[in-house]
Scaffold this active site. Structure first.
Site, PDB file in Angstrom:
ATOM      1  N   ARG A  87      -7.454  -4.725   0.854  1.00 45.81           N
ATOM      2  CA  ARG A  87      -7.390  -5.119  -0.563  1.00 45.81           C
ATOM      3  C   ARG A  87      -6.950  -3.945  -1.426  1.00 45.81           C
ATOM      4  NH1 ARG A  87      -8.015  -9.175   1.942  1.00 45.81           N
ATOM      5  NH2 ARG A  87      -5.790  -9.173   1.608  1.00 45.81           N
ATOM      6  N   GLU A  90      -3.322  -3.609  -1.010  1.00 45.34           N
ATOM      7  CA  GLU A  90      -2.696  -4.690  -1.771  1.00 45.34           C
ATOM      8  C   GLU A  90      -2.709  -4.375  -3.273  1.00 45.34           C
ATOM      9  OE1 GLU A  90      -3.051  -9.460  -1.548  1.00 45.34           O
ATOM     10  OE2 GLU A  90      -4.949  -8.402  -1.877  1.00 45.34           O
ATOM     11  N   SER A 113      -5.081  14.120  -9.499  1.00 43.57           N
ATOM     12  CA  SER A 113      -5.587  14.841  -8.336  1.00 43.57           C
ATOM     13  C   SER A 113      -6.547  13.988  -7.517  1.00 43.57           C
ATOM     14  CB  SER A 113      -6.312  16.108  -8.786  1.00 43.57           C
ATOM     15  OG  SER A 113      -6.894  16.768  -7.679  1.00 43.57           O
TER      16      SER A 113
END
Length: 146
Positions: A87, A90, A113
């Site tokens: 996920r 995605e 960072s």
């Protein structure tokens, strides 16, 4: 992806002791996500942190050395196969460039960072189903011009 043997040992010891990562946060004084990263060998502990952890988990002191070694970072395949981890992949596929554009509008040309970085996970109650709230905070690093 295979889980390193030391990770399996640490997770089993945590389970055997009936501890959560939040419990370990109170013992070590470090964020629970950082402690989980340490378990998966994506972070390294100071000797004092390693001693506290090994003691809390009831492990042999020989684990202190392993926990203080600098790890090779990056775990798993480039495209993750675990459904929860996928996920995040995605999310970056869909929102990565939009997030980048918004960051650049606010900060300029640079990066966030992942070294000077914190991440918190919270549970939010919602009548339609509990929600996962993830807060990432990374120092902005502008690209240098020369």
């Amino acid at each position: 992806m295979s889980i390193p043997e030391i990770t399996q040992t640490l997770l089993q010891a945590k389970k055997d002791q009936g501890l959560s990562f939040a419990d370990l946060e109170a013992i070590l004084g470090r964020n629970e996500v950082w402690i989980a990263a340490l378990f998966y060998r994506q972070a390294s502990a100071s000797e004092e942190e390693a001693k506290l952890l090994v003691e809390a988990l009831g492990l042999d002191p020989s684990y202190i050395q392993h926990l203080t070694e600098y790890p090779i970072k990056g775990l798993g395949p480039i495209v993750p196969t675990d459904p929860l981890i996928y996920r995040f992949y995605e999310i970056m596929q869909v929102y990565g460039f939009p997030i980048k554009q918004v960051i650049q509008e606010k900060f300029g040309d640079g990066i966030m960072s992942a070294i000077d970085f914190t991440l918190d996970v919270e549970k939010e109650a919602d009548p339609k189903g509990d929600r996962v709230k993830i807060t990432m905070s990374g120092k902005f690093l502008p690209y240098k011009k020369w």
